[in-house]
Design a protein around this motif. Structure first.
Motif, PDB file in Angstrom:
ATOM      1  N   PHE A  64     -31.459  67.312 153.451  1.00 34.60           N
ATOM      2  CA  PHE A  64     -29.924  67.087 152.924  1.00 34.60           C
ATOM      3  C   PHE A  64     -30.324  66.642 151.441  1.00 34.60           C
ATOM      4  O   PHE A  64     -30.831  65.953 150.959  1.00 34.60           O
ATOM      5  N   HIS A  65     -29.420  67.729 150.465  1.00 39.24           N
ATOM      6  CA  HIS A  65     -29.584  67.427 149.111  1.00 39.24           C
ATOM      7  C   HIS A  65     -28.266  67.999 148.448  1.00 39.24           C
ATOM      8  O   HIS A  65     -27.534  68.597 149.088  1.00 39.24           O
ATOM      9  N   LEU A  66     -28.230  67.610 147.179  1.00 39.82           N
ATOM     10  CA  LEU A  66     -27.057  68.218 146.278  1.00 39.82           C
ATOM     11  C   LEU A  66     -27.615  68.836 144.940  1.00 39.82           C
ATOM     12  O   LEU A  66     -28.694  68.219 144.540  1.00 39.82           O
ATOM     13  N   GLU A  67     -27.218  69.916 144.625  1.00 39.22           N
ATOM     14  CA  GLU A  67     -27.587  70.424 143.495  1.00 39.22           C
ATOM     15  C   GLU A  67     -27.387  69.693 142.144  1.00 39.22           C
ATOM     16  O   GLU A  67     -28.129  69.693 141.309  1.00 39.22           O
ATOM     17  N   ASP A  68     -26.393  68.928 141.933  1.00 42.55           N
ATOM     18  CA  ASP A  68     -26.141  68.265 140.844  1.00 42.55           C
ATOM     19  C   ASP A  68     -26.850  66.711 140.889  1.00 42.55           C
ATOM     20  O   ASP A  68     -26.201  65.993 139.937  1.00 42.55           O
ATOM     21  N   CYS A  69     -27.302  66.348 141.949  1.00 44.75           N
ATOM     22  CA  CYS A  69     -27.802  64.897 142.134  1.00 44.75           C
ATOM     23  C   CYS A  69     -29.197  64.789 141.390  1.00 44.75           C
ATOM     24  O   CYS A  69     -29.975  65.744 141.673  1.00 44.75           O
ATOM     25  N   PRO A  70     -29.264  63.924 140.337  1.00 46.14           N
ATOM     26  CA  PRO A  70     -30.447  63.869 139.818  1.00 46.14           C
ATOM     27  C   PRO A  70     -31.783  63.122 140.713  1.00 46.14           C
ATOM     28  O   PRO A  70     -32.713  63.455 140.549  1.00 46.14           O
ATOM     29  N   SER A  72     -31.956  64.274 143.770  1.00 46.10           N
ATOM     30  CA  SER A  72     -32.389  65.475 144.512  1.00 46.10           C
ATOM     31  C   SER A  72     -33.084  66.337 143.833  1.00 46.10           C
ATOM     32  O   SER A  72     -34.332  66.848 144.330  1.00 46.10           O
ATOM     33  N   GLN A  73     -32.869  66.420 142.444  1.00 47.73           N
ATOM     34  CA  GLN A  73     -33.595  67.344 141.692  1.00 47.73           C
ATOM     35  C   GLN A  73     -35.120  66.640 141.316  1.00 47.73           C
ATOM     36  O   GLN A  73     -36.078  67.512 141.429  1.00 47.73           O
ATOM     37  N   ALA A  74     -35.089  65.443 141.240  1.00 47.16           N
ATOM     38  CA  ALA A  74     -36.487  65.030 140.846  1.00 47.16           C
ATOM     39  C   ALA A  74     -37.258  65.046 142.247  1.00 47.16           C
ATOM     40  O   ALA A  74     -38.455  65.326 141.899  1.00 47.16           O
ATOM     41  N   LEU A  75     -36.674  64.819 143.336  1.00 42.11           N
ATOM     42  CA  LEU A  75     -37.673  64.985 144.567  1.00 42.11           C
ATOM     43  C   LEU A  75     -38.001  66.494 144.876  1.00 42.11           C
ATOM     44  O   LEU A  75     -39.000  66.696 145.070  1.00 42.11           O
ATOM     45  N   LYS A  76     -37.102  67.405 144.570  1.00 42.60           N
ATOM     46  CA  LYS A  76     -37.323  68.844 144.750  1.00 42.60           C
ATOM     47  C   LYS A  76     -38.421  69.321 143.744  1.00 42.60           C
ATOM     48  O   LYS A  76     -39.388  69.900 144.314  1.00 42.60           O
ATOM     49  N   LYS A  77     -38.636  68.646 142.601  1.00 44.54           N
ATOM     50  CA  LYS A  77     -39.659  69.142 141.624  1.00 44.54           C
ATOM     51  C   LYS A  77     -41.054  68.744 142.404  1.00 44.54           C
ATOM     52  O   LYS A  77     -41.841  69.717 142.349  1.00 44.54           O
ATOM     53  N   VAL A  78     -41.109  67.619 142.976  1.00 38.24           N
ATOM     54  CA  VAL A  78     -42.398  67.007 143.474  1.00 38.24           C
ATOM     55  C   VAL A  78     -42.558  67.673 144.472  1.00 38.24           C
ATOM     56  O   VAL A  78     -43.670  68.062 145.030  1.00 38.24           O
ATOM     57  N   PHE A  79     -41.362  67.643 145.451  1.00 40.76           N
ATOM     58  CA  PHE A  79     -41.785  68.532 146.717  1.00 40.76           C
ATOM     59  C   PHE A  79     -42.323  69.892 146.713  1.00 40.76           C
ATOM     60  O   PHE A  79     -43.154  70.429 147.468  1.00 40.76           O
ATOM     61  N   ASP A  90     -45.222  75.519 156.089  1.00 37.50           N
ATOM     62  CA  ASP A  90     -45.054  76.792 156.410  1.00 37.50           C
ATOM     63  C   ASP A  90     -45.777  76.834 157.919  1.00 37.50           C
ATOM     64  O   ASP A  90     -45.339  78.104 158.693  1.00 37.50           O
ATOM     65  N   GLU A  91     -47.001  76.287 158.250  1.00 44.79           N
ATOM     66  CA  GLU A  91     -47.470  76.320 159.374  1.00 44.79           C
ATOM     67  C   GLU A  91     -47.150  75.971 160.519  1.00 44.79           C
ATOM     68  O   GLU A  91     -46.985  76.325 161.864  1.00 44.79           O
ATOM     69  N   ASP A  92     -46.203  74.425 160.412  1.00 50.20           N
ATOM     70  CA  ASP A  92     -46.240  74.173 161.617  1.00 50.20           C
ATOM     71  C   ASP A  92     -44.670  73.328 161.854  1.00 50.20           C
ATOM     72  O   ASP A  92     -44.408  72.622 162.842  1.00 50.20           O
ATOM     73  N   PHE A  93     -43.951  73.744 160.820  1.00 51.24           N
ATOM     74  CA  PHE A  93     -42.334  73.136 160.932  1.00 51.24           C
ATOM     75  C   PHE A  93     -41.524  74.423 160.928  1.00 51.24           C
ATOM     76  O   PHE A  93     -41.656  75.447 160.203  1.00 51.24           O
ATOM     77  N   ILE A  94     -40.316  74.159 161.129  1.00 52.52           N
ATOM     78  CA  ILE A  94     -38.947  74.900 160.963  1.00 52.52           C
ATOM     79  C   ILE A  94     -38.398  74.224 159.996  1.00 52.52           C
ATOM     80  O   ILE A  94     -37.996  72.943 160.038  1.00 52.52           O
ATOM     81  N   VAL A  95     -37.880  74.743 158.771  1.00 50.02           N
ATOM     82  CA  VAL A  95     -37.307  73.982 157.767  1.00 50.02           C
ATOM     83  C   VAL A  95     -35.788  74.623 157.425  1.00 50.02           C
ATOM     84  O   VAL A  95     -35.430  75.585 157.530  1.00 50.02           O
ATOM     85  N   LEU A  96     -35.016  73.588 157.086  1.00 54.80           N
ATOM     86  CA  LEU A  96     -33.615  73.911 156.732  1.00 54.80           C
ATOM     87  C   LEU A  96     -33.184  72.804 155.628  1.00 54.80           C
ATOM     88  O   LEU A  96     -33.528  71.677 155.705  1.00 54.80           O
ATOM     89  N   ASN A  97     -32.682  73.561 154.885  1.00 51.42           N
ATOM     90  CA  ASN A  97     -32.136  72.550 153.598  1.00 51.42           C
ATOM     91  C   ASN A  97     -30.437  72.628 153.497  1.00 51.42           C
ATOM     92  O   ASN A  97     -30.129  73.839 153.553  1.00 51.42           O
ATOM     93  N   LEU A  98     -30.023  71.703 153.400  1.00 48.03           N
ATOM     94  CA  LEU A  98     -28.616  71.879 153.604  1.00 48.03           C
ATOM     95  C   LEU A  98     -28.012  71.002 152.147  1.00 48.03           C
ATOM     96  O   LEU A  98     -28.371  70.030 151.878  1.00 48.03           O
ATOM     97  N   VAL A  99     -26.825  71.930 151.684  1.00 49.47           N
ATOM     98  CA  VAL A  99     -26.040  71.022 150.678  1.00 49.47           C
ATOM     99  C   VAL A  99     -24.888  70.583 150.985  1.00 49.47           C
ATOM    100  O   VAL A  99     -23.920  70.513 150.201  1.00 49.47           O
ATOM    101  N   TYR A 100     -24.689  70.646 152.171  1.00 48.98           N
ATOM    102  CA  TYR A 100     -23.379  70.127 152.885  1.00 48.98           C
ATOM    103  C   TYR A 100     -23.649  69.453 153.977  1.00 48.98           C
ATOM    104  O   TYR A 100     -24.769  69.601 154.739  1.00 48.98           O
ATOM    105  N   TYR A 113     -25.740  60.059 152.650  1.00 47.86           N
ATOM    106  CA  TYR A 113     -26.492  60.016 151.185  1.00 47.86           C
ATOM    107  C   TYR A 113     -27.277  61.217 150.881  1.00 47.86           C
ATOM    108  O   TYR A 113     -27.896  61.738 152.078  1.00 47.86           O
ATOM    109  N   VAL A 114     -27.918  61.423 149.943  1.00 49.61           N
ATOM    110  CA  VAL A 114     -28.763  62.356 149.679  1.00 49.61           C
ATOM    111  C   VAL A 114     -29.535  61.909 148.601  1.00 49.61           C
ATOM    112  O   VAL A 114     -29.369  61.164 147.845  1.00 49.61           O
TER     113      VAL A 114
END
Length: 164
Positions: A64-70, A72-79, A90-100, A113-114
């Motif tokens: 869970f994240h928000l596009e305008d959350c600092p 979330s943006q900091a975690l996204k960069k490192v992630f 890629d090899e072992d998980f199904i992934v989903l990211n949600l902004v809602y 929280y995000v």
């Protein structure tokens, strides 16, 4: 002599700075990645993620994240730059990211929280025992927590094999 070593040097530099590439080769970036891992295949909805998780017998990671959350943006960069995390996803998980938020209250056991990352096993059970290091936000991760996130991903894989 210089001409002969230049291609070797360029190849070494390219491979050093290259991002993770899946075994199946480079993929066209999905808009569903929202920058969290362009080479990953992302589920579109929570229901689709649950279906893929069950049918492929892989744990689901919900981010869970928000596009305008600092935060979330900091975690996204490192992630997105962590090749170890991208490879295991890629090899072992199904992934989903949600902004809602979803209507499933199990995905917000301690608040909405995000950024927040939860793991769901193929039996559709939210893994409350796999969480971050914060007492007031159990499923929150910060950019400095990538090692903990990776070990939690390993734990989700091991629990899956041990329990199912």
């Amino acid at each position: 002599m210089i001409k002969a070593t230049l291609p070797v040097l360029l190849l070494a530099l390219t491979s050093t700075f290259a991002k993770y590439t899946p075994k199946t080769g480079r993929r066209v970036p999905q808009t569903l990645s929202r920058g969290w891992g362009d080479q990953l295949i992302w589920a579109q909805t929570y229901e689709e993620g649950l279906y893929w998780s069950r049918s492929r017998n892989k744990p689901l990671m919900v981010l869970f994240h928000l596009e305008d959350c600092p935060h979330s943006q900091a975690l996204k960069k490192v992630f997105s730059e962590d090749d170890k995390v991208q490879k295991i996803l890629d090899e072992d998980f199904i992934v989903l990211n949600l902004v809602y938020e979803t209507t499933d209250k199990h995905l917000s056991p301690d608040g909405q929280y995000v950024p927040r990352i939860l793991f769901v096993d193929p039996s559709m059970t939210v893994r409350a025992d796999i969480n971050g290091r914060y007492g007031n936000r159990l499923y929150a991760y910060e950019p400095t927590d990538m090692g903990l996130l990776f070990s939690n991903m390993e734990k989700a894989k091991k629990l899956l094999k041990a329990e199912l």
